[in-house]
Design a protein around this motif. Structure first.
Motif, mmCIF file in Angstrom:
data_model
loop_
_atom_site.group_PDB
_atom_site.id
_atom_site.type_symbol
_atom_site.label_atom_id
_atom_site.label_comp_id
_atom_site.label_asym_id
_atom_site.label_seq_id
_atom_site.Cartn_x
_atom_site.Cartn_y
_atom_site.Cartn_z
ATOM 1 N N MET A 19 -33.047 6.277 40.388
ATOM 2 C CA MET A 19 -32.251 5.534 39.408
ATOM 3 C C MET A 19 -31.096 6.368 38.836
ATOM 4 O O MET A 19 -29.977 5.859 38.720
ATOM 5 N N PRO A 20 -31.292 7.644 38.476
ATOM 6 C CA PRO A 20 -30.131 8.411 38.005
ATOM 7 C C PRO A 20 -29.030 8.537 39.055
ATOM 8 O O PRO A 20 -27.850 8.657 38.717
ATOM 9 N N ASP A 21 -29.401 8.479 40.329
ATOM 10 C CA ASP A 21 -28.444 8.571 41.423
ATOM 11 C C ASP A 21 -27.507 7.369 41.464
ATOM 12 O O ASP A 21 -26.432 7.433 42.060
ATOM 13 N N VAL A 22 -27.863 6.260 40.817
ATOM 14 C CA VAL A 22 -26.962 5.113 40.712
ATOM 15 C C VAL A 22 -25.741 5.481 39.873
ATOM 16 O O VAL A 22 -24.657 4.933 40.057
ATOM 17 N N PHE A 23 -25.887 6.452 38.974
ATOM 18 C CA PHE A 23 -24.822 6.825 38.046
ATOM 19 C C PHE A 23 -24.136 8.128 38.434
ATOM 20 O O PHE A 23 -22.925 8.267 38.266
ATOM 21 N N VAL A 24 -24.888 9.080 38.903
ATOM 22 C CA VAL A 24 -24.347 10.389 39.292
ATOM 23 C C VAL A 24 -24.493 10.535 40.808
ATOM 24 O O VAL A 24 -25.602 10.411 41.324
ATOM 25 N N ASN A 33 -22.414 -0.169 43.584
ATOM 26 C CA ASN A 33 -21.909 1.042 44.235
ATOM 27 C C ASN A 33 -21.643 0.827 45.715
ATOM 28 O O ASN A 33 -20.647 1.317 46.256
ATOM 29 N N VAL A 34 -22.526 0.088 46.377
ATOM 30 C CA VAL A 34 -22.388 -0.086 47.820
ATOM 31 C C VAL A 34 -21.285 -1.096 48.161
ATOM 32 O O VAL A 34 -20.480 -0.866 49.060
ATOM 33 N N ALA A 35 -21.267 -2.219 47.448
ATOM 34 C CA ALA A 35 -20.310 -3.286 47.766
ATOM 35 C C ALA A 35 -19.113 -3.309 46.825
ATOM 36 O O ALA A 35 -18.176 -4.075 47.060
ATOM 37 N N GLY A 36 -19.139 -2.502 45.771
ATOM 38 C CA GLY A 36 -18.078 -2.528 44.768
ATOM 39 C C GLY A 36 -17.389 -1.192 44.578
ATOM 40 O O GLY A 36 -16.989 -0.838 43.474
ATOM 41 N N VAL A 56 -20.090 1.773 39.491
ATOM 42 C CA VAL A 56 -20.897 2.346 38.400
ATOM 43 C C VAL A 56 -20.693 3.848 38.335
ATOM 44 O O VAL A 56 -20.470 4.419 37.256
ATOM 45 N N ARG A 57 -20.747 4.501 39.483
ATOM 46 C CA ARG A 57 -20.571 5.952 39.502
ATOM 47 C C ARG A 57 -19.172 6.352 39.052
ATOM 48 O O ARG A 57 -19.008 7.325 38.310
ATOM 49 N N ARG A 58 -18.165 5.652 39.515
ATOM 50 C CA ARG A 58 -16.795 6.001 39.125
ATOM 51 C C ARG A 58 -16.615 5.933 37.624
ATOM 52 O O ARG A 58 -16.008 6.814 37.004
ATOM 53 N N ALA A 59 -17.154 4.881 37.022
ATOM 54 C CA ALA A 59 -16.994 4.719 35.583
ATOM 55 C C ALA A 59 -17.816 5.727 34.802
ATOM 56 O O ALA A 59 -17.341 6.310 33.813
#
Length: 518
Positions: free
Chosen positions: A322-327, A483-486, A490-493
């Motif tokens: 789950m943290p990997d969704v953000f970082v 993250n995959v399709a957009g 999430v990570r960029r922000a």
């Protein structure tokens, strides 16, 4: 994920992509006809998942309930929400806008409604932190549990406030129209309130740890009296610390470090695996000690099916990914997370398909088919000797601890496996072809899909489905698809600015004990 594999997944192709860190080969892109046959369903899944989140969200407060029963057209909301639930709705709204599921005007309206409600919620003023349970319809702090009437002692959780802060950080960067409102809420949140520079009973770690949280009134049961650092405010801390690295709690650590509220060395004070003298843990770890930021770190790992994996407490996908969704941990730290994340996914896949023979894979805490809530995971890659199990029967794997403790059940026969769809969404960034195929098969064969997207869990042998939507799990689905399709929205922000400046150089040098056994 490589550029090629990301492009391939978005095109809907199912040829193997492999994992660069493990030496996997990338197959040729499929033909146009093959791409048409295997059109990616990610946007459809995102649209239905967003529908469930809208159904969970109160129309007046913009606060998202913890879960919802019944059809999304006539939802029965749980009557309670948490900072994590609210944060998940915030980042999901950004993803919905990025994917074109809603327009900018609706996105701004929804975000502003939720932020306005957050600004008015009762909170702990010295720390700026939010309580753990609110009524989503009124915004009142809960002192009695909905339905049962059981007493609730208002509590402030470090990790739940971490997920709310993560949502605020995404909104602050991704939506200029409400950036100031998000920033104001974020500025008052001080994660130093949870930090103990000298955690009890943890030896000389070289840096401190985050506590589980605190109460601002004395609760029944075990609690440690103290004060919020830098204030005279009396609180009662939990006796537990978040002391393991492969844990969803590291999001709070990343945020606290990036904001300068705890020292960077805190990241290296958490355990990659429990110390060797804890011979009650799931298995005897192997590894070596390396030094980072002035701290000696035992880079231990567990051995499983020819892999060495740095374990979580329960071996669940949620803890690891789950943290990997953000970082973008695998990219920023290729010799640690870049090896361990793909191996964790592979361990789940091999457990479900080969060791246990369920025919499906992906195990994470979720609703229990038949009622209730339970942790699910791959027991062999979790430190907890009591296990996060992968089946309804709670089949325990016990291979012992070297020569100290012989195993009592080294080769068990597993029962009715329980898979949790959100775990496969988290895996998309590491095994895109395999995760997509697993989800398609679940939807086609298991009856686990409804008007609000994938239901929370399914027991694959009996076919029993947990026909409930949890906002946390649906928000993980939205974040992963975003993250995959957009375009890594999430990570960029989340990582813009201080996070990348501080966290990337901090985690980059580390080399886990993870890898393939030679």
């Amino acid at each position: 994920m490589t550029t090629l594999s990301r492009r391939h997944l978005l095109a809907g192709g199912l040829a193997a992509t492999g994992t660069a860190a493990l030496g996997g080969a990338v197959a040729p892109l499929p033909s146009a006809a093959a791409r048409a046959r295997h059109r990616s369903p990610l946007r459809r899944w995102a649209g239905d998942t967003w529908t469930s989140l809208v159904a969970m969200t109160d129309e007046t407060t913009g606060l998202t309930a913890d879960n919802v029963e019944g059809p999304v057209t006539d939802p029965v909301r749980s009557g309670y929400t948490s900072p994590t639930n609210i944060g998940g709705y915030l980042w999901s709204t950004v993803v919905a806008r990025e994917l074109g599921l809603i327009g900018r005007r609706e996105s701004r309206r929804r975000l502003r409604q939720t932020l306005d409600s957050l600004a008015g919620l009762r909170h702990h003023r010295p720390s700026g932190m939010f309580y753990n349970w609110y009524d989503e319809a009124t915004g009142e702090v809960l002192t009695q549990w909905p339905g049962s009437g059981d007493r609730v002692d208002p509590f402030l959780s470090s990790v739940d406030n971490g997920w709310l802060a993560a949502g605020l950080m995404v909104v602050r960067s991704a939506e200029p129209a409400v950036a100031d409102e998000a920033a104001r809420l974020l500025r008052r949140m001080d994660f130093g309130a949870f930090y103990d520079p000298e955690p009890a009973d943890h030896g000389d770690l070289g840096a401190g740890l985050l506590r589980g949280g605190f109460w601002d009134a004395e609760p029944p049961g075990a609690a440690v009296p103290g004060v919020v650092p830098g204030t005279d405010d009396a609180v009662w801390f939990t006796p537990n610390y978040y002391d393991t690295t492969v844990s969803e709690t590291r999001i709070a650590s990343y945020i606290a470090i990036a904001r300068g509220q705890v020292p960077p060395e805190h990241y290296y004070a958490t355990w990659r695996v429990l110390p060797l003298d804890r011979d009650w843990q799931e298995q005897q770890p192997v590894g070596r000690t390396r030094r980072y930021a002035g701290i000696d770190v035992f880079e231990g790992a567990y051995t499983y099916r020819g892999m060495r994996v740095v374990p979580g407490w329960g071996g669940s996908m949620f803890e690891a990914l789950m943290p990997d969704v953000f970082v973008p941990e695998a990219r920023w730290a290729p010799r640690s997370w870049g090896v361990n994340h793909p191996l964790t996914v592979r361990a789940h896949r091999e457990h479900g398909l080969e060791e246990a023979g369920y025919g499906y894979w992906g195990f994470s805490p979720a609703s229990e088919p038949g009622g209730g809530y339970r942790e699910y995971g791959v027991d062999a890659i979790g430190m907890n000797p009591a296990g996060y199990f992968s089946d309804a029967e709670r089949t325990d794997v016990d291979r012992g601890f070297g020569t100290v403790r012989p195993g009592t059940n080294p080769s068990p026969t597993f029962g009715d496996g329980v898979v949790t769809p959100h775990a496969s969404f988290l895996a998309l960034q590491h095994e895109p072809r395999q995760a997509l195929a697993n989800l398609r098969k679940m939807e086609r064969d298991l009856g686990v899909y409804g008007d609000g997207g994938f239901y929370d869990a399914v027991a694959v042998g009996s076919g029993t489905v947990a026909r409930r939507y949890l906002s946390l799990d649906q928000a993980m689905v939205m974040g992963a698809i975003g993250n995959v399709a957009g375009r890594d929205v999430v990570r960029r922000a989340f990582t813009r600015g201080a996070v990348e400046r501080t966290i990337r150089p901090l985690i980059a040098p580390e080399r886990f004990g993870a890898g393939l056994v030679r």
